[in-house]
Design an enzyme around this catalytic site. Structure first.
Site, PDB file in Angstrom:
ATOM      1  N   HIS A   1       0.984  -1.239   0.040  1.00  0.00           N
ATOM      2  CA  HIS A   1      -0.213   0.168   0.093  1.00  0.00           C
ATOM      3  C   HIS A   1       0.731   1.232   0.061  1.00  0.00           C
ATOM      4  O   HIS A   1       0.244   2.300   0.510  1.00  0.00           O
ATOM      5  CB  HIS A   1      -1.056  -0.023   1.099  1.00  0.00           C
ATOM      6  CG  HIS A   1      -2.023  -0.996   0.945  1.00  0.00           C
ATOM      7  ND1 HIS A   1      -3.320  -1.076   1.697  1.00  0.00           N
ATOM      8  CD2 HIS A   1      -2.340  -2.008   0.199  1.00  0.00           C
ATOM      9  CE1 HIS A   1      -4.002  -1.801   1.576  1.00  0.00           C
ATOM     10  NE2 HIS A   1      -3.458  -2.619   0.470  1.00  0.00           N
TER      11      HIS A   1
ATOM     12  N   HIS B   1      -0.419  -6.236   7.472  1.00  0.00           N
ATOM     13  CA  HIS B   1      -0.792  -7.207   6.503  1.00  0.00           C
ATOM     14  C   HIS B   1       0.467  -7.593   5.647  1.00  0.00           C
ATOM     15  O   HIS B   1       0.979  -6.744   4.903  1.00  0.00           O
ATOM     16  CB  HIS B   1      -1.842  -6.651   5.610  1.00  0.00           C
ATOM     17  CG  HIS B   1      -3.167  -6.694   6.033  1.00  0.00           C
ATOM     18  ND1 HIS B   1      -4.218  -6.136   5.345  1.00  0.00           N
ATOM     19  CD2 HIS B   1      -3.670  -7.354   6.924  1.00  0.00           C
ATOM     20  CE1 HIS B   1      -5.358  -6.562   5.861  1.00  0.00           C
ATOM     21  NE2 HIS B   1      -4.923  -7.300   7.088  1.00  0.00           N
TER      22      HIS B   1
ATOM     23  N   ASP C   1      -0.217  -3.206  -5.997  1.00  0.00           N
ATOM     24  CA  ASP C   1      -0.754  -4.017  -5.083  1.00  0.00           C
ATOM     25  C   ASP C   1      -1.387  -5.396  -5.240  1.00  0.00           C
ATOM     26  O   ASP C   1      -2.711  -5.300  -5.399  1.00  0.00           O
ATOM     27  CB  ASP C   1      -1.838  -2.749  -4.324  1.00  0.00           C
ATOM     28  CG  ASP C   1      -2.605  -3.639  -2.939  1.00  0.00           C
ATOM     29  OD1 ASP C   1      -1.535  -4.275  -2.412  1.00  0.00           O
ATOM     30  OD2 ASP C   1      -3.516  -3.349  -2.854  1.00  0.00           O
TER      31      ASP C   1
HETATM   32  C1  RNT Z   1      -7.048  -3.918   0.407  1.00  0.00           C
HETATM   33  C2  RNT Z   1      -6.610  -4.306   1.609  1.00  0.00           C
HETATM   34  C3  RNT Z   1      -7.396  -5.031   2.381  1.00  0.00           C
HETATM   35  C4  RNT Z   1      -8.120  -6.036   1.827  1.00  0.00           C
HETATM   36  C5  RNT Z   1      -8.593  -7.278   2.581  1.00  0.00           C
HETATM   37  C6  RNT Z   1      -9.562  -8.174   1.890  1.00  0.00           C
HETATM   38  O1  RNT Z   1      -6.044  -3.467  -0.575  1.00  0.00           O
HETATM   39  O2  RNT Z   1      -5.075  -4.799   1.534  1.00  0.00           O
HETATM   40  O3  RNT Z   1      -6.601  -5.406   3.580  1.00  0.00           O
HETATM   41  O4  RNT Z   1      -7.179  -6.865   1.025  1.00  0.00           O
HETATM   42  O5  RNT Z   1      -9.348  -6.620   3.767  1.00  0.00           O
HETATM   43 ZN    ZN Z   2      -4.434  -5.426   3.382  1.00  0.00          ZN
END
Ligand code: RNT
Ligand code: ZN
Length: 413
Positions: free
Chosen positions: A258, A282, A290
């Site tokens: 991100h 994440h 992304d």
């Molecule tokens: C989206 C985000 C988010 C999602 C999930 C499914 O760009 O990364 O976290 O991928 O919530």
């Molecule tokens: Zn995410």
């Protein structure tokens, strides 16, 4: 080389492989449910929206809650270490209420089957995500930042319901629940007003967090720089989310897909740790964008895990997975990503971190480079295999997964 020989080789550099294995076993990884069905959920969605995208058409996608749970359970059984599950609101079990109630009215009981699932499979806890995408009530691509008050309110209610569901999941599992808020809101082209949507998002978040269970729920906000169809502007970029989290005393979640392409999350972690007692991740693999490719054992993953380990932050950094690939066997994708994160952690745990830090502080940069390069050739693979063995697993997960594909996935036609 055998594990015993590897252990000696590491001991030569002052590294205790037994301590590393014991620590690794305890680090929880939150495994996302959405790798198994291309992020579609149980509400009947046929496609994804909100700027995220799965690509590929590999056969065997889980089409029902039963299929998803079976695949998830199988994938989890091939993952070593301590596992949590991470679910989205769109994976509610609505029963007879399906099609009758909307996301602003989901209740804890709609997630009771997930509690049962987690308990049956030795899962440490459940994390939760409100689902602000793939839904007809997104208006002009906006949710919590919508200028349409009815739309904004609908999504605020969804946020509030999610906080209630999270408190229920936490208490049922006797383990704090991380609730991650990510919204897809933004504009494809250059907006005339960049501030108002952000003020509305801020207001909406404040409303969602008005009255949640602070004892059991850890809210987090996830930032993002762009999405497909949302290239020029996002309502929740990094600065917005950092400042929001810092001023509200909540958690900030960093997804390594991100940011601008030359920014790295590994460097952001210690910057965050200077101010926050918790940081959520994440772990994904952005390939030029992304793209949410399956996490593999590559350099930036190692750097991320080094920062978690060497700053004594294993208890502070909440590690979750976020990738979705529909072009290969989905169970294999799931397992490979989780095992890669475990490898990254083990790799970091097996470094002479204290010694290298001392060398840096003394300004001995020649020696530092020597050590950094030297450790790359240590017999890491043998310690990894020992870890798998102790978890009743082996390096070859390919053959069993291909068997599962033949027996189970190929039947789904
Ligand atoms: C989206 C985000 C988010 C999602 C999930 C499914 O760009 O990364 O976290 O991928 O919530
Ligand atoms: Zn995410």
């Amino acid at each position: 080389m055998s594990y015993q020989e590897a252990k000696k080789a590491y001991a030569g550099l002052g590294i205790d492989t037994e301590a590393a294995l014991a620590t690794l076993q305890r680090v929880p990884i939150s495994v996302h449910c959405w790798q198994g069905d291309d992020v579609l959920g149980f509400e009947g969605a046929e496609s994804l929206s909100g700027g995220i995208q799965t690509t590929g058409n590999y056969p065997g996608r889980a089409r029902t809650p039963e299929e998803l749970m079976a695949d998830y359970a199988y994938a989890l059984s091939l993952m070593p270490g301590t596992k949590r599950i991470n679910i989205h609101a769109s994976y509610a079990f609505l029963g007879d209420e399906k099609g009758k109630i909307d996301r602003d009215a989901y209740r804890p009981e709609h997630f009771a089957p997930w509690v049962k699932f987690a308990k049956e499979h030795g899962i440490e806890g459940i994390d939760f995500n409100p689902t602000f995408f793939a839904h007809p009530k997104m208006k002009d691509g906006l949710t919590l930042s919508s200028p349409d008050e009815a739309t904004r309110k609908f999504w605020v209610e969804h946020g509030k319901r999610s906080m209630e569901i999270a408190a229920y999941l936490a208490k049922e599992m006797n383990s704090l629940c991380l609730v991650n808020i990510w919204i897809p809101d933004g504009y494809k082209d250059i907006p005339a007003d960049r501030l108002s949507p952000r003020l509305r998002y801020k207001q909406s978040l404040d409303e969602i967090l008005e009255n949640y269970d602070k004892e059991w729920v850890i809210p987090a906000v996830e930032s993002k720089v762009f999405g497909i169809g949302v290239e020029s502007y996002t309502v929740g970029p990094s600065e917005f989310c950092q400042n929001y989290a810092a001023t509200r005393g909540i958690c900030s979640l960093l997804d390594n897909g991100h940011y601008h392409p030359t920014e790295v999350v590994s460097d952001k972690i210690p910057a965050m740790l200077a101010f926050y007692d918790k940081v959520a991740l994440h772990v994904s693999r952005p390939v030029r964008w992304d793209s949410d490719h399956v996490v593999i054992f590559e350099d930036e993953l190692k750097e991320i895990m080094k920062e978690v380990v060497r700053n004594d932050a294993l208890g502070k950094v909440k590690i979750a997975l976020d990738y979705f690939d529909a072009s290969i066997n989905r169970v294999f994708a799931w397992v490979t990503g989780q095992r890669s994160v475990e490898k990254g952690l083990l790799y970091a745990l097996l470094l002479p971190n204290a010694a290298m830090k001392e060398v840096q502080e003394k300004g001995e940069f020649t020696r530092l480079m020597y050590l950094q390069e030297r450790v790359k050739m240590l017999p890491f693979g043998d310690v990894w295999e020992e870890y798998l063995r102790r978890n009743g697993l082996e390096e070859n997960d390919f053959d069993p997964i291909m068997n599962y594909e033949k027996k189970i996935l190929e039947e789904r036609k």
